[in-house]
Every structure is written in C-alpha cells, then in structure tokens.
Design a protein around this motif. Sequence first.
Motif, PDB file in Angstrom:
ATOM      1  N   GLU A 204       0.809  -1.222   0.000  1.00  0.00           N
ATOM      2  CA  GLU A 204       0.000   0.000   0.000  1.00  0.00           C
ATOM      3  C   GLU A 204       0.839   1.268   0.000  1.00  0.00           C
ATOM      4  O   GLU A 204       0.318   2.373   0.100  1.00  0.00           O
ATOM      5  CB  GLU A 204      -0.936  -0.015   1.211  1.00  0.00           C
ATOM      6  N   ASP A 205       2.162   1.105  -0.063  1.00  0.00           N
ATOM      7  CA  ASP A 205       3.054   2.262  -0.141  1.00  0.00           C
ATOM      8  C   ASP A 205       2.951   3.128   1.113  1.00  0.00           C
ATOM      9  O   ASP A 205       2.712   4.334   1.058  1.00  0.00           O
ATOM     10  CB  ASP A 205       2.734   3.089  -1.386  1.00  0.00           C
ATOM     11  N   THR A 206       3.136   2.484   2.259  1.00  0.00           N
ATOM     12  CA  THR A 206       3.131   3.201   3.525  1.00  0.00           C
ATOM     13  C   THR A 206       4.466   2.991   4.225  1.00  0.00           C
ATOM     14  O   THR A 206       5.335   2.273   3.730  1.00  0.00           O
ATOM     15  CB  THR A 206       2.013   2.700   4.453  1.00  0.00           C
TER      16      THR A 206
ATOM     17  N   GLY B  26      -3.970   9.716  -2.859  1.00  0.00           N
ATOM     18  CA  GLY B  26      -3.010   8.846  -3.524  1.00  0.00           C
ATOM     19  C   GLY B  26      -1.965   9.638  -4.282  1.00  0.00           C
ATOM     20  O   GLY B  26      -0.777   9.301  -4.280  1.00  0.00           O
TER      21      GLY B  26
ATOM     22  N   LYS C 120       0.688  11.161  -1.923  1.00  0.00           N
ATOM     23  CA  LYS C 120       1.717  10.198  -1.518  1.00  0.00           C
ATOM     24  C   LYS C 120       2.881  10.215  -2.497  1.00  0.00           C
ATOM     25  O   LYS C 120       4.050  10.219  -2.108  1.00  0.00           O
ATOM     26  CB  LYS C 120       1.128   8.780  -1.454  1.00  0.00           C
TER      27      LYS C 120
ATOM     28  N   GLU D 157       5.897  -1.008   5.699  1.00  0.00           N
ATOM     29  CA  GLU D 157       6.207  -2.096   4.780  1.00  0.00           C
ATOM     30  C   GLU D 157       7.717  -2.228   4.600  1.00  0.00           C
ATOM     31  O   GLU D 157       8.468  -1.266   4.776  1.00  0.00           O
ATOM     32  CB  GLU D 157       5.554  -1.826   3.420  1.00  0.00           C
TER      33      GLU D 157
ATOM     34  N   THR E 288       4.990  -6.726   6.065  1.00  0.00           N
ATOM     35  CA  THR E 288       4.242  -5.601   6.622  1.00  0.00           C
ATOM     36  C   THR E 288       4.259  -5.715   8.137  1.00  0.00           C
ATOM     37  O   THR E 288       4.576  -6.775   8.694  1.00  0.00           O
ATOM     38  CB  THR E 288       2.780  -5.582   6.132  1.00  0.00           C
TER      39      THR E 288
END
Length: 498
Positions: free
Chosen positions: A284-286, A486, A489, A289, A298
């Motif tokens: 999820e591109d956080t 999104g 980000k 991760e 994760t």
Amino acid sequence: MKLLVIGLDGATFELINQFQSDGALPIFSKLMNKGLSYPLISTMPPHTAPGWVSSLTGVNPGEHGIYQFWDTQSTSYVGRFMGSNDVGVPFIWNLLNKSGYSTGMINIPMTHPPKEVNGYMLTWPLSNTLRYCYPADLIKEIAAHQGHYASDLITMFNGDVNYINEALETTCKRLQTIKYLVQNKPVDFFMTVFTEIDRVSHFYWHYMVNNDSNPNLKDAIKNIYIETDRVIGEILELIEDDTTLMIYSDHGFEQGKMDFYVQTYLKEIGLLHLKREPDDYVLEDTWFEYIGNNEKYTVDWDKTVAYMSAPGSYGINVNLAGRQEKGIVAPSEYEDVCQEIIEQLKLVINPINNKPLFKKVVKGSSLYNGRFATLASDIIMIPESWGVMVHHKITDGKIFNFHPEQKGMHSKDGMFLMYGNKIKNLKHKPPQDLRDIAPVILDLFDVQIPLYMEGTSVFSLQEKKDTRIIFERDNDQSSYSDEEQGEIKERLKNLGYL
C-alpha cells in the motif's frame, strides 16, 4: 495596504548573514539594518505544517490540531492528509475579516481547501487541482494576465538537480501573480509565502558545504536567496510608504548528518514485529512495509507494541487497545509501556560522537495542550542535533544512515523581520516563538487579541481579552479526496517524506 507579510519557508539568518557579507542580498541588508530582526523559534518538532498554522492562529498544535501533513493519531495507523478543514481555531484573516478588514493570501501552507474570505485566497494544495482559490474564477483572471503558476508541490524537487532552475522560475512567476493582485485588488492585509528556499535547502546543502561536489551547484542555495531578495525588492516597490512589512520563516535549516531508522530500532528491541506477505500481495506504499530478498513484509499489528506515528513527526505511538484498530496494549498498561519506550530511546547512542542521540524523549502530553492534545503522538523524540532525521523507513537491520536522504534538515531557529515607518518609534521586545506572529498582526490592526492566543505581541499595544469566538473544525469533510490522497503520496516521496 496596512500590512504586508512575506513568509519564507525555511529561511534562516545563518545563511542570510553569510550571503549578505559579500553584498549579494542588498534588500535583506537594508531591512535588517533599518528594521527589527530577531531569531524566531519554531514548533516542536520544527515542521512546515504545524509551524505556519501556529504562527497564523497564535496557539500550539494541541489547540489548533495540526501536527504534520498527516493525522498523527489515526485509528487505522496511516492517517489522512490534513488541511484547512482540520484547523480548530480561526486563522488571523478570519479575525481581521470579522473586524471589517479585507485580506488577500497566496500560497500559505495548510490553507487548502480555500474558504470564503473578505478578499481573496490562493491556497497551498498538496494535490494537482484547480480548486485552490477563492473566488473560484480568480485563477482564470490571473492566468489571463500572465500571472498563473503551478501550485507548490507540483513543481517541487523530483530528483533532478536541474530543479534549481525551476525553483528560480517559480519564484519569479509568483512575483507576477503578486504584482497583479496588489495592483488590481487592494486589501488591508496581504500575505504570501515563498517555499522554494525550503525545497532547495533540503536537496542542495551538500553542494554548498562540500568543495569536492558539483561546482555548478555549489551556489544553488545562495542563488535562491538572491532571487528571493530581488523579488522582495520588487514587491516593496508596489506598496505605499505607510505600509508595514513583516517577513518571517516557519523554521530554519542546518546540514543533514544522519538518518535514524526508529522503526527498525523498535523492531530490534522487540516492540515492532513484521509478518511475511504472499508474493502476490499488493503493498500500500506506507511506512509500515519492508521488501527484502524479493520478499514482502508488513507490520504485524497483532504483535506490535509501538510504531512511528507519521514521517517527519519525530513521534512514536503506542498500539493502544480501544484506540487503534488492532491495538494490543491495555489502557492499564499504557503509562508503563510509554515509560519503557522512553527509556529504550534514551539508550540510543550517536555513533559519530558516542553521546546520547536524543536530548529529550518525552510524552507528547508534556509538550502540547489544548482541545486536540490527544491527537499528538504519544512520545516525541527531540534529537541533540536537528541534523538527525528520525526516519520512518524499515530496513534489514540498519539503524543509522550517514548519507541522509535530505541533505539539509529543518532546525528550530527561524527568522523574524519587520520594517516600516509606523513601527519606528514603537517600543518592542523580541518575539519568543511562532505563536507571537498572530498577536503582532492583530495589534497592528488594533483588533482585540483573544485570550485563547498563547503568543504575545512584540509591541504590547493592547491587552488580551476573553473574546468569545465560536469555531469548530470542519473535519467531517476531508480536505482531500481519495484520489488526491493517492497523488499526494507520490509527490511527498520526492520530498523524502515517503
């Protein structure tokens, strides 16, 4: 115009004094010699989002509710992006409008989405949008007069060292917008923020201090200061003799020395755990991760006790049951867990000088107070040097990076400067921190300073009074759509935030 305010994101007297020594900044030199100039302490931590909001509301983040670009106490761990809907007290222009004064604002961080004002507003959107002004048709009018420019984060650094040329061009284009508005839409209070000094300082600092680096970029930071000096000079030519000028920054800058990967440290001491995901798992591109040996991991919330609340926050949250969606720490254990985390972080030693990395590690509740103090990170790390970035990245075990992603980092010492005939004979005192800006502005307009404001005017022309102001956050309506979140980000990656 009664008051002109120019915000310079990331400007510091340290560099202004350095560059003006050879005559490169004649306008700054004039203003500092003939006006008031003092250092100005930023918020804790020194960051763009809380800094500008604190200065323009007169209160600490615990009262206005903005701690970072993100919500730092999200129940779902990755908070939404914050904006003007999340600010819990009036901005200074709301109070001036209420007293009958007209206002014009351009490019001020954390003002998006725009609100109705007596005057006009071009906000500082984090996303690529055309809905960033009030009145809504103002963009077309400005574009028709060759004053339109792309919003700040659309033109930010993207890894290309030629960005300095874009920054210089954007600064010049913003001047064209300012010229058109000042000449054609007069207001009592006008404020604009130039953010390019911050962007260039983040990514060109090493060229300035390293003689062996690219000589063509050695003066990149100096050049953005020179262009800003020139632009300020042109703006001053537009205003009347009785207009007061205020220039200030939200924080300063210093050389970046090191990244400290706090989430990796939490993992190493058993407070944060990872779990492997299937090969077809979509990340999820956080900042929760990790990819290693082509394997995806994760954060395992069922085992994790503590985690970083948001990039750039210098904050740690406890994974508290009943507050976080998958919290595992019982409320009865909260205080003991906080103390354990604090003690563990105090043990971190700076490998460069063998001294503690942090000057202080404290509960967020000891730094912030107000209606939104519970939205702060549970624990705040205050490094011995702000050249240390507490980084969100999870690594394979590496805790320190001596080649930090951001070559220049925010420091706590910003700058404050005032100039004008109206203030020459006024008694004054040095400002203490960013919260003093809003009371100074109200003082100059002879508008009553509300008792809730924590800052004080450097002129003290009036006393605070218990002015009743009903103002609620509009955070039932997100400042940004899901699609925009999104996009944001992706853009913040380029600034080193993700």
